[in-house]
Design an enzyme around this catalytic site. Structure first.
Site, PDB file in Angstrom:
ATOM      1  N   LYS A 170     -14.225   3.966  15.060  1.00  0.00           N
ATOM      2  CA  LYS A 170     -14.193   5.381  15.283  1.00  0.00           C
ATOM      3  C   LYS A 170     -14.583   6.153  13.772  1.00  0.00           C
ATOM      4  O   LYS A 170     -14.748   7.257  14.308  1.00  0.00           O
ATOM      5  CB  LYS A 170     -12.826   5.707  16.021  1.00  0.00           C
ATOM      6  CG  LYS A 170     -11.484   5.396  15.165  1.00  0.00           C
ATOM      7  CD  LYS A 170     -11.118   6.593  14.152  1.00  0.00           C
ATOM      8  CE  LYS A 170     -10.130   6.078  13.360  1.00  0.00           C
ATOM      9  NZ  LYS A 170      -9.809   7.108  12.236  1.00  0.00           N
ATOM     10  N   GLN A 203     -13.006   5.453   4.964  1.00  0.00           N
ATOM     11  CA  GLN A 203     -13.337   4.250   5.612  1.00  0.00           C
ATOM     12  C   GLN A 203     -14.548   4.312   6.095  1.00  0.00           C
ATOM     13  O   GLN A 203     -15.320   3.280   6.455  1.00  0.00           O
ATOM     14  CB  GLN A 203     -12.266   3.685   6.386  1.00  0.00           C
ATOM     15  CG  GLN A 203     -10.982   3.664   5.493  1.00  0.00           C
ATOM     16  CD  GLN A 203     -10.687   2.645   4.539  1.00  0.00           C
ATOM     17  OE1 GLN A 203     -10.447   1.705   4.956  1.00  0.00           O
ATOM     18  NE2 GLN A 203     -11.044   2.888   3.306  1.00  0.00           N
ATOM     19  N   LYS A 242      -7.868   0.155   8.921  1.00  0.00           N
ATOM     20  CA  LYS A 242      -9.088   0.481   9.511  1.00  0.00           C
ATOM     21  C   LYS A 242     -10.469   0.033   8.922  1.00  0.00           C
ATOM     22  O   LYS A 242     -10.807   0.936   7.937  1.00  0.00           O
ATOM     23  CB  LYS A 242      -9.102   1.920  10.212  1.00  0.00           C
ATOM     24  CG  LYS A 242      -8.042   1.948  11.165  1.00  0.00           C
ATOM     25  CD  LYS A 242      -7.887   3.504  11.423  1.00  0.00           C
ATOM     26  CE  LYS A 242      -6.574   3.657  12.595  1.00  0.00           C
ATOM     27  NZ  LYS A 242      -6.272   5.072  12.847  1.00  0.00           N
ATOM     28  N   ASN A 278      -1.862   7.820   1.468  1.00  0.00           N
ATOM     29  CA  ASN A 278      -1.362   8.666   2.546  1.00  0.00           C
ATOM     30  C   ASN A 278      -0.714   8.055   3.620  1.00  0.00           C
ATOM     31  O   ASN A 278       0.504   8.547   4.012  1.00  0.00           O
ATOM     32  CB  ASN A 278      -2.673   9.364   2.717  1.00  0.00           C
ATOM     33  CG  ASN A 278      -2.228  10.696   3.788  1.00  0.00           C
ATOM     34  OD1 ASN A 278      -2.902  10.798   4.660  1.00  0.00           O
ATOM     35  ND2 ASN A 278      -1.470  11.681   3.219  1.00  0.00           N
ATOM     36  N   TRP A 279      -1.253   7.035   4.248  1.00  0.00           N
ATOM     37  CA  TRP A 279      -0.862   6.285   5.545  1.00  0.00           C
ATOM     38  C   TRP A 279       0.298   5.492   4.994  1.00  0.00           C
ATOM     39  O   TRP A 279       1.327   5.180   5.878  1.00  0.00           O
ATOM     40  CB  TRP A 279      -1.901   5.878   6.503  1.00  0.00           C
ATOM     41  CG  TRP A 279      -1.341   5.250   7.735  1.00  0.00           C
ATOM     42  CD1 TRP A 279      -2.202   4.094   8.166  1.00  0.00           C
ATOM     43  CD2 TRP A 279      -0.345   5.592   8.711  1.00  0.00           C
ATOM     44  NE1 TRP A 279      -1.578   3.785   9.377  1.00  0.00           N
ATOM     45  CE2 TRP A 279      -0.756   4.567   9.626  1.00  0.00           C
ATOM     46  CE3 TRP A 279       0.437   6.487   8.820  1.00  0.00           C
ATOM     47  CZ2 TRP A 279       0.290   4.653  10.816  1.00  0.00           C
ATOM     48  CZ3 TRP A 279       1.174   6.468   9.829  1.00  0.00           C
ATOM     49  CH2 TRP A 279       1.154   5.588  10.901  1.00  0.00           C
ATOM     50  N   ARG A 307     -10.284  12.725   7.759  1.00  0.00           N
ATOM     51  CA  ARG A 307     -10.822  12.902   6.377  1.00  0.00           C
ATOM     52  C   ARG A 307     -12.374  12.657   6.577  1.00  0.00           C
ATOM     53  O   ARG A 307     -13.058  13.128   5.828  1.00  0.00           O
ATOM     54  CB  ARG A 307     -10.181  11.817   5.178  1.00  0.00           C
ATOM     55  CG  ARG A 307      -8.609  12.371   5.152  1.00  0.00           C
ATOM     56  CD  ARG A 307      -8.158  11.304   4.382  1.00  0.00           C
ATOM     57  NE  ARG A 307      -8.002  10.070   5.065  1.00  0.00           N
ATOM     58  CZ  ARG A 307      -7.197   8.794   4.561  1.00  0.00           C
ATOM     59  NH1 ARG A 307      -6.423   8.967   3.559  1.00  0.00           N
ATOM     60  NH2 ARG A 307      -7.181   7.911   5.241  1.00  0.00           N
ATOM     61  N   PHE A 314      -9.795  -3.136  -0.639  1.00  0.00           N
ATOM     62  CA  PHE A 314      -9.071  -3.762  -1.510  1.00  0.00           C
ATOM     63  C   PHE A 314      -8.145  -4.984  -1.086  1.00  0.00           C
ATOM     64  O   PHE A 314      -7.539  -5.949  -1.848  1.00  0.00           O
ATOM     65  CB  PHE A 314      -8.079  -2.602  -1.983  1.00  0.00           C
ATOM     66  CG  PHE A 314      -8.714  -1.698  -2.609  1.00  0.00           C
ATOM     67  CD1 PHE A 314      -9.734  -1.791  -3.613  1.00  0.00           C
ATOM     68  CD2 PHE A 314      -8.359  -0.288  -2.380  1.00  0.00           C
ATOM     69  CE1 PHE A 314     -10.326  -0.711  -4.105  1.00  0.00           C
ATOM     70  CE2 PHE A 314      -8.813   0.993  -2.956  1.00  0.00           C
ATOM     71  CZ  PHE A 314     -10.058   0.864  -3.686  1.00  0.00           C
ATOM     72  N   ALA A 320      -1.870  10.726   9.197  1.00  0.00           N
ATOM     73  CA  ALA A 320      -0.487  10.684   8.821  1.00  0.00           C
ATOM     74  C   ALA A 320       0.078  11.837   8.146  1.00  0.00           C
ATOM     75  O   ALA A 320       1.289  11.760   8.455  1.00  0.00           O
ATOM     76  CB  ALA A 320      -0.830   9.580   7.143  1.00  0.00           C
ATOM     77  N   GLY A 356       0.884  -0.955   0.124  1.00  0.00           N
ATOM     78  CA  GLY A 356       0.092  -0.056  -0.101  1.00  0.00           C
ATOM     79  C   GLY A 356       0.844   1.259   0.133  1.00  0.00           C
ATOM     80  O   GLY A 356       2.051   1.111   0.716  1.00  0.00           O
TER      81      GLY A 356
END
Ligand code: NAD
Ligand code: 13P
Length: 347
Positions: free
Chosen positions: A206, A301, A121, A13-14, A270, A98, A154, A10
């Site tokens: 969360k 997410q 997450k 961003n993170w 986000r 994914f 991130a 992956g």
């Protein structure tokens, strides 16, 4: 002892920030190979260049983490099989939708004894019931998989602002400690807890509460309302986690993965930001449309997690026990207006 070789699956961003963080440690620690390969879901940039090539030329992910050097030992690779070749430590960090497809491509391609960790997450709902992402990875690939969750926006970690994170593990503390060593830096303090389900459920749930917090912001309801939403959300997170997994421990909610992640995401994430825009538009523009417009390829997410949680709640007849979690989904799909986020007690 042979050195550990780390690959990161992956590069969003993170994913990019996690690669940078890990590479800063593998460059220093003798028990790890310096090089960190980062699998890139290939894209063609507006310039016509491939994203993976651009990352390797500039040592920077111009799409998902512009302006930050990743470290010379981070190598982007669009070939999944090649990216994990010879690695014995795999870091999974893609949007949760994914993961299943990616894991299926890796079956039979991993070194024996490979260990995994998920920074993802989210959850999947199958016919048999809900399945957390670390479990999905274990089920498909037959590898042990820890989780790392925490108050970790991130972009803030990319510029080395202090934060904490929690690793959740099952039984094998030695492996969890090896992961903690890989991630810990003076600005990123990692603790380990033997409650993998609790840690992963905190990180996952969360995001649904963050949508609720964003709606409250978009309705200009102020700080007391937002604090109330966060408190009710945290209580529902704990109750839902314990119903799904009775071994979940109360103390986990006081770790970085619990209350701290809830706070940072409800203030600066986000999911919060896009939900605020959704409420400001009176629910007239869909989350998909706002996500595409506001996040430039990054993924939310919370909306899909709300749907997954809702499926579990309706299937098990628990909906009335979780008014906040249920209402978020009903608002996301346009069944209720954004203002319902503070009115759910009256239906
Ligand atoms: P992101 O949302 O920034 O980027 C989306 C990524 O998905 C990109 O790398 C894109 O190339 C990839 N992608 C798009 N279509 C794809 C496909 N069909 N198959 C595979 N990949 C595809 O990603 P992120 O921020 O790295 O998020 C990954 C996980 O990390 C999520 O579960 C998220 O909740 C979690 N997380 C994010 C942050 C954060 O601040 N960004 C912090 C903690 C945890
Ligand atoms: P968002 O995906 O809402 O930005 O949350 C990021 C996060 O998980 C921080 O820990």
């Amino acid at each position: 002892h042979a050195k550990n070789l780390v690959a990161v699956i992956g590069s969003g961003n993170w994913g990019s920030v996690a690669s940078r963080l890990i590479a800063s440690n593998t460059a220093k620690l003798p028990s790890f190979h310096d090089e960190v390969r980062m699998w890139v879901f290939e894209e063609i940039l507006p310039t016509g260049k491939k994203l993976s090539e651009s990352i390797n030329q500039a040592n920077e992910n111009c799409k998902y983490l512009p302006g930050i050097k990743l470290g010379a030992n981070v190598i982007a690779d669009p070939d999944l099989e090649n990216a994990v070749k010879d690695a014995n430590m795999l870091v999974f960090v893609t949007p949760h939708q994914f993961v299943e497809g990616i894991c299926k491509k890796l079956v039979g391609k991993l070194r024996p004894g490979t260990e995994g960790i998920s920074l993802i997450k989210g959850m999947e709902v199958k016919m048999e019931g809900p399945c957390m992402i670390s479990k999905l990875i274990t089920n498909i690939l037959g590898i042990n998989c820890c989780v790392l969750m925490g108050a970790n926006i991130a972009n803030e970690i990319a510029v080395e602002k202090f934060s904490e994170a929690t690793i959740g593990y099952k039984k094998d503390k030695e492996v969890a400690t090896r992961w903690a060593k890989l991630f810990t830096t003076p600005y990123f303090l990692v603790s380990v807890v033997e409650d993998i389900e609790g840690v992963e459920l905190c990180g996952t749930l969360k995001n649904v509460v963050a949508i609720a917090a964003g709606l409250v912001d978009g309705l200009d309801m102020g700080n007391n309302t937002k604090a109330a939403i966060m408190r009710i959300g945290l209580r529902e997170m704990r109750a839902f986690s314990k119903l799904l997994s009775p071994s979940v421990r109360d103390n986990t909610f006081f770790e970085s993965c619990g209350v701290a992640d809830l706070i940072t995401t409800c203030l600066g994430g986000r999911n919060r930001r896009v939900a605020e825009a959704f409420a400001r538009n009176g629910g007239k523009r869909s989350f998909d449309e706002l996500e595409a417009e506001m996040l430039h390829g990054q993924k939310l997410q919370g909306v899909s997690t709300a749907k997954e949680v809702y499926e579990v709640l309706t299937y098990r007849g628990w909906q009335e026990l979780f008014p906040l979690l249920s209402t978020v989904h009903e608002i996301c799909i346009g069944q209720l207006p954004p203002t319902s986020i503070v009115e759910y007690r009256i239906h």
